[in-house]
Design a protein around this motif. Structure first.
Motif, PDB file in Angstrom:
ATOM      1  N   PHE A 140       0.836  -1.203   0.000  1.00  0.00           N
ATOM      2  CA  PHE A 140       0.000   0.000   0.000  1.00  0.00           C
ATOM      3  C   PHE A 140       0.867   1.246   0.000  1.00  0.00           C
ATOM      4  O   PHE A 140       0.630   2.192  -0.759  1.00  0.00           O
ATOM      5  CB  PHE A 140      -0.948   0.000   1.209  1.00  0.00           C
ATOM      6  CG  PHE A 140      -1.704   1.273   1.354  1.00  0.00           C
ATOM      7  CD1 PHE A 140      -2.825   1.521   0.570  1.00  0.00           C
ATOM      8  CD2 PHE A 140      -1.314   2.250   2.257  1.00  0.00           C
ATOM      9  CE1 PHE A 140      -3.522   2.709   0.672  1.00  0.00           C
ATOM     10  CE2 PHE A 140      -2.008   3.437   2.375  1.00  0.00           C
ATOM     11  CZ  PHE A 140      -3.116   3.667   1.583  1.00  0.00           C
ATOM     12  N   ILE A 141       1.884   1.249   0.850  1.00  0.00           N
ATOM     13  CA  ILE A 141       2.766   2.418   0.965  1.00  0.00           C
ATOM     14  C   ILE A 141       3.501   2.658  -0.353  1.00  0.00           C
ATOM     15  O   ILE A 141       3.557   3.790  -0.849  1.00  0.00           O
ATOM     16  CB  ILE A 141       3.766   2.247   2.129  1.00  0.00           C
ATOM     17  CG1 ILE A 141       2.991   2.234   3.458  1.00  0.00           C
ATOM     18  CG2 ILE A 141       4.823   3.348   2.122  1.00  0.00           C
ATOM     19  CD1 ILE A 141       3.832   1.863   4.658  1.00  0.00           C
ATOM     20  N   ARG A 142       4.040   1.596  -0.966  1.00  0.00           N
ATOM     21  CA  ARG A 142       4.733   1.758  -2.242  1.00  0.00           C
ATOM     22  C   ARG A 142       3.789   2.267  -3.329  1.00  0.00           C
ATOM     23  O   ARG A 142       4.142   3.139  -4.114  1.00  0.00           O
ATOM     24  CB  ARG A 142       5.363   0.439  -2.681  1.00  0.00           C
ATOM     25  CG  ARG A 142       6.799   0.342  -2.233  1.00  0.00           C
ATOM     26  CD  ARG A 142       7.479  -0.830  -2.854  1.00  0.00           C
ATOM     27  NE  ARG A 142       7.507  -1.845  -1.805  1.00  0.00           N
ATOM     28  CZ  ARG A 142       7.495  -3.148  -2.003  1.00  0.00           C
ATOM     29  NH1 ARG A 142       7.463  -3.636  -3.204  1.00  0.00           N
ATOM     30  NH2 ARG A 142       7.535  -3.968  -1.001  1.00  0.00           N
ATOM     31  N   GLY A 143       2.588   1.716  -3.371  1.00  0.00           N
ATOM     32  CA  GLY A 143       1.607   2.156  -4.360  1.00  0.00           C
ATOM     33  C   GLY A 143       1.208   3.601  -4.150  1.00  0.00           C
ATOM     34  O   GLY A 143       1.093   4.377  -5.109  1.00  0.00           O
ATOM     35  N   ALA A 144       1.014   3.994  -2.895  1.00  0.00           N
ATOM     36  CA  ALA A 144       0.636   5.372  -2.590  1.00  0.00           C
ATOM     37  C   ALA A 144       1.763   6.341  -2.934  1.00  0.00           C
ATOM     38  O   ALA A 144       1.514   7.427  -3.459  1.00  0.00           O
ATOM     39  CB  ALA A 144       0.248   5.495  -1.111  1.00  0.00           C
ATOM     40  N   LYS A 145       3.002   5.957  -2.675  1.00  0.00           N
ATOM     41  CA  LYS A 145       4.144   6.805  -3.036  1.00  0.00           C
ATOM     42  C   LYS A 145       4.248   6.942  -4.551  1.00  0.00           C
ATOM     43  O   LYS A 145       4.547   8.010  -5.065  1.00  0.00           O
ATOM     44  CB  LYS A 145       5.440   6.238  -2.449  1.00  0.00           C
ATOM     45  CG  LYS A 145       5.563   6.466  -0.948  1.00  0.00           C
ATOM     46  CD  LYS A 145       6.782   5.815  -0.363  1.00  0.00           C
ATOM     47  CE  LYS A 145       8.041   6.461  -0.850  1.00  0.00           C
ATOM     48  NZ  LYS A 145       9.257   5.881  -0.254  1.00  0.00           N
ATOM     49  N   ARG A 146       3.993   5.849  -5.271  1.00  0.00           N
ATOM     50  CA  ARG A 146       4.037   5.892  -6.735  1.00  0.00           C
ATOM     51  C   ARG A 146       2.989   6.856  -7.286  1.00  0.00           C
ATOM     52  O   ARG A 146       3.199   7.516  -8.296  1.00  0.00           O
ATOM     53  CB  ARG A 146       3.806   4.483  -7.288  1.00  0.00           C
ATOM     54  CG  ARG A 146       3.964   4.370  -8.777  1.00  0.00           C
ATOM     55  CD  ARG A 146       3.724   2.953  -9.269  1.00  0.00           C
ATOM     56  NE  ARG A 146       2.430   2.419  -8.924  1.00  0.00           N
ATOM     57  CZ  ARG A 146       1.273   2.740  -9.524  1.00  0.00           C
ATOM     58  NH1 ARG A 146       1.278   3.593 -10.520  1.00  0.00           N
ATOM     59  NH2 ARG A 146       0.128   2.211  -9.160  1.00  0.00           N
ATOM     60  N   LEU A 147       1.869   6.986  -6.587  1.00  0.00           N
ATOM     61  CA  LEU A 147       0.813   7.913  -7.000  1.00  0.00           C
ATOM     62  C   LEU A 147       1.117   9.356  -6.602  1.00  0.00           C
ATOM     63  O   LEU A 147       0.371  10.264  -6.938  1.00  0.00           O
ATOM     64  CB  LEU A 147      -0.527   7.494  -6.392  1.00  0.00           C
ATOM     65  CG  LEU A 147      -1.106   6.188  -6.923  1.00  0.00           C
ATOM     66  CD1 LEU A 147      -2.349   5.800  -6.128  1.00  0.00           C
ATOM     67  CD2 LEU A 147      -1.424   6.302  -8.399  1.00  0.00           C
ATOM     68  N   GLY A 148       2.214   9.573  -5.875  1.00  0.00           N
ATOM     69  CA  GLY A 148       2.605  10.929  -5.514  1.00  0.00           C
ATOM     70  C   GLY A 148       2.155  11.374  -4.139  1.00  0.00           C
ATOM     71  O   GLY A 148       2.318  12.543  -3.793  1.00  0.00           O
ATOM     72  N   LEU A 149       1.589  10.455  -3.357  1.00  0.00           N
ATOM     73  CA  LEU A 149       1.181  10.845  -2.007  1.00  0.00           C
ATOM     74  C   LEU A 149       2.414  11.015  -1.132  1.00  0.00           C
ATOM     75  O   LEU A 149       3.393  10.273  -1.253  1.00  0.00           O
ATOM     76  CB  LEU A 149       0.253   9.796  -1.396  1.00  0.00           C
ATOM     77  CG  LEU A 149      -1.092   9.601  -2.082  1.00  0.00           C
ATOM     78  CD1 LEU A 149      -1.880   8.494  -1.405  1.00  0.00           C
ATOM     79  CD2 LEU A 149      -1.896  10.877  -2.103  1.00  0.00           C
ATOM     80  N   ARG A 150       2.356  11.997  -0.269  1.00  0.00           N
ATOM     81  CA  ARG A 150       3.451  12.261   0.659  1.00  0.00           C
ATOM     82  C   ARG A 150       3.333  11.308   1.843  1.00  0.00           C
ATOM     83  O   ARG A 150       2.259  10.792   2.139  1.00  0.00           O
ATOM     84  CB  ARG A 150       3.392  13.709   1.124  1.00  0.00           C
ATOM     85  CG  ARG A 150       3.614  14.687  -0.027  1.00  0.00           C
ATOM     86  CD  ARG A 150       3.271  16.126   0.393  1.00  0.00           C
ATOM     87  NE  ARG A 150       3.300  17.017  -0.756  1.00  0.00           N
ATOM     88  CZ  ARG A 150       2.247  17.262  -1.542  1.00  0.00           C
ATOM     89  NH1 ARG A 150       1.077  16.700  -1.311  1.00  0.00           N
ATOM     90  NH2 ARG A 150       2.349  18.083  -2.568  1.00  0.00           N
ATOM     91  N   GLU A 205      -1.734   9.335   7.358  1.00  0.00           N
ATOM     92  CA  GLU A 205      -3.114   9.720   7.673  1.00  0.00           C
ATOM     93  C   GLU A 205      -4.105   8.654   7.179  1.00  0.00           C
ATOM     94  O   GLU A 205      -5.016   8.262   7.908  1.00  0.00           O
ATOM     95  CB  GLU A 205      -3.421  11.062   7.020  1.00  0.00           C
ATOM     96  CG  GLU A 205      -4.811  11.591   7.251  1.00  0.00           C
ATOM     97  CD  GLU A 205      -5.043  12.899   6.501  1.00  0.00           C
ATOM     98  OE1 GLU A 205      -6.179  13.096   6.042  1.00  0.00           O
ATOM     99  OE2 GLU A 205      -4.100  13.696   6.376  1.00  0.00           O
ATOM    100  N   LEU A 206      -3.907   8.177   5.970  1.00  0.00           N
ATOM    101  CA  LEU A 206      -4.790   7.138   5.432  1.00  0.00           C
ATOM    102  C   LEU A 206      -4.672   5.837   6.224  1.00  0.00           C
ATOM    103  O   LEU A 206      -5.679   5.169   6.492  1.00  0.00           O
ATOM    104  CB  LEU A 206      -4.477   6.876   3.961  1.00  0.00           C
ATOM    105  CG  LEU A 206      -4.812   7.997   2.989  1.00  0.00           C
ATOM    106  CD1 LEU A 206      -4.370   7.635   1.580  1.00  0.00           C
ATOM    107  CD2 LEU A 206      -6.311   8.309   3.018  1.00  0.00           C
ATOM    108  N   THR A 231     -10.284  12.671  -1.350  1.00  0.00           N
ATOM    109  CA  THR A 231      -9.892  14.074  -1.175  1.00  0.00           C
ATOM    110  C   THR A 231      -8.420  14.269  -1.549  1.00  0.00           C
ATOM    111  O   THR A 231      -8.076  15.188  -2.293  1.00  0.00           O
ATOM    112  CB  THR A 231     -10.144  14.523   0.278  1.00  0.00           C
ATOM    113  OG1 THR A 231     -11.529  14.364   0.573  1.00  0.00           O
ATOM    114  CG2 THR A 231      -9.723  15.961   0.498  1.00  0.00           C
ATOM    115  N   LEU A 232      -7.555  13.390  -1.036  1.00  0.00           N
ATOM    116  CA  LEU A 232      -6.124  13.503  -1.335  1.00  0.00           C
ATOM    117  C   LEU A 232      -5.858  13.322  -2.823  1.00  0.00           C
ATOM    118  O   LEU A 232      -5.077  14.071  -3.425  1.00  0.00           O
ATOM    119  CB  LEU A 232      -5.329  12.461  -0.545  1.00  0.00           C
ATOM    120  CG  LEU A 232      -5.183  12.712   0.954  1.00  0.00           C
ATOM    121  CD1 LEU A 232      -4.512  11.518   1.616  1.00  0.00           C
ATOM    122  CD2 LEU A 232      -4.386  13.976   1.213  1.00  0.00           C
TER     123      LEU A 232
END
Length: 90
Positions: free
Chosen positions: A3-13, A19-20, A36-37
């Motif tokens: 999840f963390i790798r996928g979220a980082k790939r999408l540009g999430l900080r 927070e998620l 929202t993010l």
């Protein structure tokens, strides 16, 4: 970890990912905060695309205005972008 790798790939900080994960860990659905993010990131990307598009247009205009192979080197401090020239005329 996926999840963390996928979220980082999408540009999430990392703070946004944390927070998620905190929302998810409470047992609540994380879809609303994630939406929202993601909408915020889409807007940021759109703004960056507009900025880069304007930069590309300026560079293409500068290339078009170049005289060609007979061009002499400009004197130091005289070569500027077209937008800086038009800003000085205002």
């Amino acid at each position: 970890m996926l999840f963390i790798r996928g979220a980082k790939r999408l540009g999430l900080r990392l703070a946004e990912i944390r927070e998620l994960l905190e929302v998810r860990d409470t047992g609540a659905c994380a879809c609303e905060p994630a939406e929202t993010l993601l909408r915020q990131h889409v807007a940021e990307i759109a703004t960056e695309i507009e900025r880069l598009s304007a930069l590309r247009d300026e560079l293409l205009a500068m290339l078009t205005a170049m005289p060609g192979p007979d061009c002499r080197d400009p004197l130091p401090g005289t070569w500027r972008s077209l937008s800086s020239d038009s800003e000085e005329r205002r």
